[in-house]
Design a protein around this motif. Structure first.
Motif, PDB file in Angstrom:
ATOM      1  N   TRP A 169       8.320   4.054  -2.925  1.00 14.87           N
ATOM      2  CA  TRP A 169       9.688   3.712  -2.510  1.00 14.87           C
ATOM      3  C   TRP A 169       9.819   2.207  -2.316  1.00 14.87           C
ATOM      4  O   TRP A 169      10.788   1.592  -2.794  1.00 14.87           O
ATOM      5  CB  TRP A 169      10.031   4.447  -1.214  1.00 14.87           C
ATOM      6  N   TRP A 170       8.859   1.588  -1.632  1.00 13.83           N
ATOM      7  CA  TRP A 170       8.908   0.153  -1.371  1.00 13.83           C
ATOM      8  C   TRP A 170       8.872  -0.649  -2.675  1.00 13.83           C
ATOM      9  O   TRP A 170       9.647  -1.580  -2.862  1.00 13.83           O
ATOM     10  CB  TRP A 170       7.738  -0.239  -0.471  1.00 13.83           C
ATOM     11  N   GLU A 171       7.970  -0.282  -3.572  1.00 20.36           N
ATOM     12  CA  GLU A 171       7.846  -1.005  -4.847  1.00 20.36           C
ATOM     13  C   GLU A 171       9.123  -0.890  -5.673  1.00 20.36           C
ATOM     14  O   GLU A 171       9.566  -1.867  -6.291  1.00 20.36           O
ATOM     15  CB  GLU A 171       6.651  -0.469  -5.629  1.00 20.36           C
ATOM     16  N   ARG A 172       9.714   0.304  -5.686  1.00 20.35           N
ATOM     17  CA  ARG A 172      10.953   0.506  -6.440  1.00 20.35           C
ATOM     18  C   ARG A 172      12.100  -0.292  -5.828  1.00 20.35           C
ATOM     19  O   ARG A 172      12.938  -0.862  -6.530  1.00 20.35           O
ATOM     20  CB  ARG A 172      11.285   2.000  -6.467  1.00 20.35           C
ATOM     21  N   ASP A 173      12.118  -0.371  -4.505  1.00 23.61           N
ATOM     22  CA  ASP A 173      13.214  -1.034  -3.805  1.00 23.61           C
ATOM     23  C   ASP A 173      13.102  -2.553  -3.844  1.00 23.61           C
ATOM     24  O   ASP A 173      14.118  -3.250  -3.881  1.00 23.61           O
ATOM     25  CB  ASP A 173      13.231  -0.559  -2.345  1.00 23.61           C
ATOM     26  N   THR A 174      11.878  -3.079  -3.855  1.00 21.39           N
ATOM     27  CA  THR A 174      11.687  -4.527  -3.739  1.00 21.39           C
ATOM     28  C   THR A 174      11.035  -5.167  -4.960  1.00 21.39           C
ATOM     29  O   THR A 174      11.129  -6.391  -5.133  1.00 21.39           O
ATOM     30  CB  THR A 174      10.795  -4.871  -2.529  1.00 21.39           C
ATOM     31  N   GLY A 175      10.340  -4.383  -5.770  1.00 23.37           N
ATOM     32  CA  GLY A 175       9.577  -4.938  -6.876  1.00 23.37           C
ATOM     33  C   GLY A 175       8.283  -5.594  -6.440  1.00 23.37           C
ATOM     34  O   GLY A 175       7.581  -6.206  -7.254  1.00 23.37           O
ATOM     35  N   LEU A 176       7.926  -5.465  -5.167  1.00 24.41           N
ATOM     36  CA  LEU A 176       6.749  -6.130  -4.608  1.00 24.41           C
ATOM     37  C   LEU A 176       5.647  -5.129  -4.277  1.00 24.41           C
ATOM     38  O   LEU A 176       5.927  -3.950  -4.045  1.00 24.41           O
ATOM     39  CB  LEU A 176       7.148  -6.879  -3.326  1.00 24.41           C
ATOM     40  N   PRO A 177       4.403  -5.590  -4.213  1.00 23.71           N
ATOM     41  CA  PRO A 177       3.328  -4.717  -3.751  1.00 23.71           C
ATOM     42  C   PRO A 177       3.500  -4.404  -2.268  1.00 23.71           C
ATOM     43  O   PRO A 177       4.298  -5.049  -1.570  1.00 23.71           O
ATOM     44  CB  PRO A 177       2.059  -5.548  -4.011  1.00 23.71           C
ATOM     45  N   ILE A 178       2.751  -3.423  -1.794  1.00 22.86           N
ATOM     46  CA  ILE A 178       2.874  -3.019  -0.404  1.00 22.86           C
ATOM     47  C   ILE A 178       1.757  -3.649   0.428  1.00 22.86           C
ATOM     48  O   ILE A 178       0.589  -3.494   0.125  1.00 22.86           O
ATOM     49  CB  ILE A 178       2.863  -1.476  -0.274  1.00 22.86           C
ATOM     50  N   PRO A 179       2.109  -4.393   1.494  1.00 17.33           N
ATOM     51  CA  PRO A 179       1.088  -4.987   2.361  1.00 17.33           C
ATOM     52  C   PRO A 179       0.648  -3.995   3.436  1.00 17.33           C
ATOM     53  O   PRO A 179       1.473  -3.521   4.227  1.00 17.33           O
ATOM     54  CB  PRO A 179       1.812  -6.188   2.974  1.00 17.33           C
ATOM     55  N   LEU A 180      -0.611  -3.684   3.478  1.00 15.31           N
ATOM     56  CA  LEU A 180      -1.119  -2.681   4.405  1.00 15.31           C
ATOM     57  C   LEU A 180      -1.917  -3.311   5.545  1.00 15.31           C
ATOM     58  O   LEU A 180      -1.472  -3.356   6.675  1.00 15.31           O
ATOM     59  CB  LEU A 180      -1.953  -1.648   3.648  1.00 15.31           C
ATOM     60  N   GLY A 181      -3.127  -3.803   5.237  1.00 18.37           N
ATOM     61  CA  GLY A 181      -3.992  -4.339   6.287  1.00 18.37           C
ATOM     62  C   GLY A 181      -4.325  -5.805   6.085  1.00 18.37           C
ATOM     63  O   GLY A 181      -4.572  -6.242   4.957  1.00 18.37           O
ATOM     64  N   ALA A 182      -4.351  -6.570   7.171  1.00 17.15           N
ATOM     65  CA  ALA A 182      -4.589  -8.010   7.136  1.00 17.15           C
ATOM     66  C   ALA A 182      -5.870  -8.351   7.892  1.00 17.15           C
ATOM     67  O   ALA A 182      -6.275  -7.632   8.814  1.00 17.15           O
ATOM     68  CB  ALA A 182      -3.416  -8.745   7.772  1.00 17.15           C
ATOM     69  N   ILE A 183      -6.476  -9.480   7.529  1.00 18.14           N
ATOM     70  CA  ILE A 183      -7.612 -10.019   8.272  1.00 18.14           C
ATOM     71  C   ILE A 183      -7.151 -11.268   9.006  1.00 18.14           C
ATOM     72  O   ILE A 183      -6.557 -12.180   8.409  1.00 18.14           O
ATOM     73  CB  ILE A 183      -8.794 -10.366   7.337  1.00 18.14           C
ATOM     74  N   LEU A 184      -7.423 -11.317  10.303  1.00 22.60           N
ATOM     75  CA  LEU A 184      -7.003 -12.424  11.143  1.00 22.60           C
ATOM     76  C   LEU A 184      -8.202 -13.138  11.751  1.00 22.60           C
ATOM     77  O   LEU A 184      -9.236 -12.512  12.010  1.00 22.60           O
ATOM     78  CB  LEU A 184      -6.111 -11.925  12.286  1.00 22.60           C
ATOM     79  N   ALA A 185      -8.052 -14.449  11.998  1.00 26.27           N
ATOM     80  CA  ALA A 185      -9.060 -15.259  12.680  1.00 26.27           C
ATOM     81  C   ALA A 185      -8.458 -15.802  13.964  1.00 26.27           C
ATOM     82  O   ALA A 185      -7.335 -16.325  13.960  1.00 26.27           O
ATOM     83  CB  ALA A 185      -9.524 -16.410  11.783  1.00 26.27           C
ATOM     84  N   ARG A 186      -9.193 -15.692  15.060  1.00 31.19           N
ATOM     85  CA  ARG A 186      -8.663 -16.113  16.357  1.00 31.19           C
ATOM     86  C   ARG A 186      -8.524 -17.627  16.424  1.00 31.19           C
ATOM     87  O   ARG A 186      -9.479 -18.368  16.150  1.00 31.19           O
ATOM     88  CB  ARG A 186      -9.553 -15.614  17.496  1.00 31.19           C
ATOM     89  N   ARG A 187      -7.343 -18.064  16.788  1.00 24.55           N
ATOM     90  CA  ARG A 187      -7.056 -19.496  16.878  1.00 24.55           C
ATOM     91  C   ARG A 187      -7.908 -20.130  17.994  1.00 24.55           C
ATOM     92  O   ARG A 187      -8.088 -19.538  19.061  1.00 24.55           O
ATOM     93  CB  ARG A 187      -5.573 -19.732  17.176  1.00 24.55           C
ATOM     94  N   TYR A 249       1.972 -13.074  -0.352  1.00 20.90           N
ATOM     95  CA  TYR A 249       2.716 -13.624   0.786  1.00 20.90           C
ATOM     96  C   TYR A 249       4.180 -13.199   0.740  1.00 20.90           C
ATOM     97  O   TYR A 249       4.787 -12.894   1.774  1.00 20.90           O
ATOM     98  CB  TYR A 249       2.614 -15.149   0.795  1.00 20.90           C
ATOM     99  N   ALA A 250       4.765 -13.159  -0.458  1.00 18.75           N
ATOM    100  CA  ALA A 250       6.162 -12.736  -0.585  1.00 18.75           C
ATOM    101  C   ALA A 250       6.344 -11.303  -0.111  1.00 18.75           C
ATOM    102  O   ALA A 250       7.356 -10.964   0.527  1.00 18.75           O
ATOM    103  CB  ALA A 250       6.630 -12.888  -2.033  1.00 18.75           C
ATOM    104  N   ALA A 251       5.370 -10.450  -0.408  1.00 23.73           N
ATOM    105  CA  ALA A 251       5.452  -9.051   0.017  1.00 23.73           C
ATOM    106  C   ALA A 251       5.406  -8.933   1.535  1.00 23.73           C
ATOM    107  O   ALA A 251       6.184  -8.178   2.144  1.00 23.73           O
ATOM    108  CB  ALA A 251       4.311  -8.254  -0.616  1.00 23.73           C
ATOM    109  N   VAL A 252       4.495  -9.673   2.151  1.00 21.79           N
ATOM    110  CA  VAL A 252       4.375  -9.633   3.613  1.00 21.79           C
ATOM    111  C   VAL A 252       5.658 -10.150   4.267  1.00 21.79           C
ATOM    112  O   VAL A 252       6.185  -9.550   5.207  1.00 21.79           O
ATOM    113  CB  VAL A 252       3.162 -10.456   4.080  1.00 21.79           C
ATOM    114  N   GLU A 253       6.158 -11.275   3.772  1.00 23.98           N
ATOM    115  CA  GLU A 253       7.379 -11.853   4.337  1.00 23.98           C
ATOM    116  C   GLU A 253       8.568 -10.920   4.147  1.00 23.98           C
ATOM    117  O   GLU A 253       9.411 -10.772   5.056  1.00 23.98           O
ATOM    118  CB  GLU A 253       7.633 -13.215   3.696  1.00 23.98           C
TER     119      GLU A 253
END
Length: 273
Positions: A169-187, A249-253
């Motif tokens: 549904w997301w890909e059809r609606d936006t044309g973008l991949p789906i962002p699922l899980g991210a890796i973060l580093a503590r500031r 990045y476009a998908a996440v945003e």
């Protein structure tokens, strides 16, 4: 200095982080590893508990004051989105009046479901550990379940049927991949550019010698057949894992801006890059 790392026990995470966890990435520090469901890591990251942590992209608005998003190591792609599953193959394709089990209130899966079902929201939502969702739906405890990870390959074994593929549904609606899980580093604790080098090196090490990761992957995915673990890795570990790039990045945003506009999440506190 030893760094704390929290990832899920799912095959894509253990595959990606095998080299880093086992001291095979040159110049990377030792890692003290915790394996936990993403709902647990989302909650722990909100308290700044880990130096490096895997979280849901949907949780970023609450975390970017403490963490920086790494451009690698996560899960983002096509054909890999969450599914809404039910017992009845003839079920009406919406959630109106239903009780739905979901894997966490700040998961990408739940955020996608809320966007998809904005006009026909469920009557009740229950937060349920991921591994309990499909058995609970099959037993009639819940009317529907929101499933992620390897459930894409195993839901039919529970006698369940896909009501909706939210990634499709997301890909059809936006044309973008789906962002699922991210890796973060503590500031203030981990340099994000350096951390990205370690994680990216670990990704490439796994691709260069996948057999070296197999024992570790299967040890943490004990309920999965080796063939399912391999399918899982092939689906969730892809070019975006090595580098989000402009499209990633476009998908996440797009996801988080749409969610903020709908009042489902706070606006992003800082730019992603």
């Amino acid at each position: 200095m030893t760094l704390s790392l929290a990832i899920s026990p799912c095959p894509n995470d253990t595959f990606v982080f095998h080299a880093l966890v086992h001291g095979l990435v040159p110049d990377a520090p030792p890692m003290d590893v915790t394996y936990a469901d993403v709902d647990v890591t989302n909650t722990s990251a909100a308290k700044g508990k880990y130096d490096l942590v895997k979280v849901s992209y949907a949780a970023l608005p609450w975390l970017l004051d403490k963490y920086a998003l790494l451009p690698c190591g996560g899960a983002l792609g096509r054909g890999c989105g969450p599914l809404v599953v039910v017992r009845d193959p003839e079920a009406t394709p919406n959630l109106a009046g239903r009780t739905v089990a979901v894997p966490g209130d700040r998961t990408t899966a739940y955020l996608l479901m809320r966007l998809w079902a904005a006009d026909t929201p469920p009557a009740k939502v229950k937060i349920v550990p991921f591994h309990e969702i499909m058995p609970g739906v099959a037993a009639g405890k819940y009317d529907a379940g929101l499933v992620i990870h390897e459930a894409r390959f195993t839901y039919s074994k529970h006698g369940l049927h896909a009501l909706a593929d939210l990634g499709e549904w997301w890909e059809r609606d936006t044309g973008l991949p789906i962002p699922l899980g991210a890796i973060l580093a503590r500031r203030g604790t981990v340099d994000p550019d350096q951390a990205a080098e370690w994680v990216r090196a670990s990704v490439h090490a796994a691709w260069n010698d996948p057999e070296a990761t197999q024992e570790y992957v299967l040890a943490h995915a004990q309920e999965l057949e080796p063939a399912v673990a391999s399918q899982h890795i092939a689906l969730y570990v892809n070019d975006f894992t090595a580098n989000l790039g402009d499209e990633g990045y476009a998908a996440v945003e797009a996801l988080l801006n749409r969610a903020a506009a709908a009042g489902l999440t706070p606006p992003l506190p800082t730019p992603l890059r």
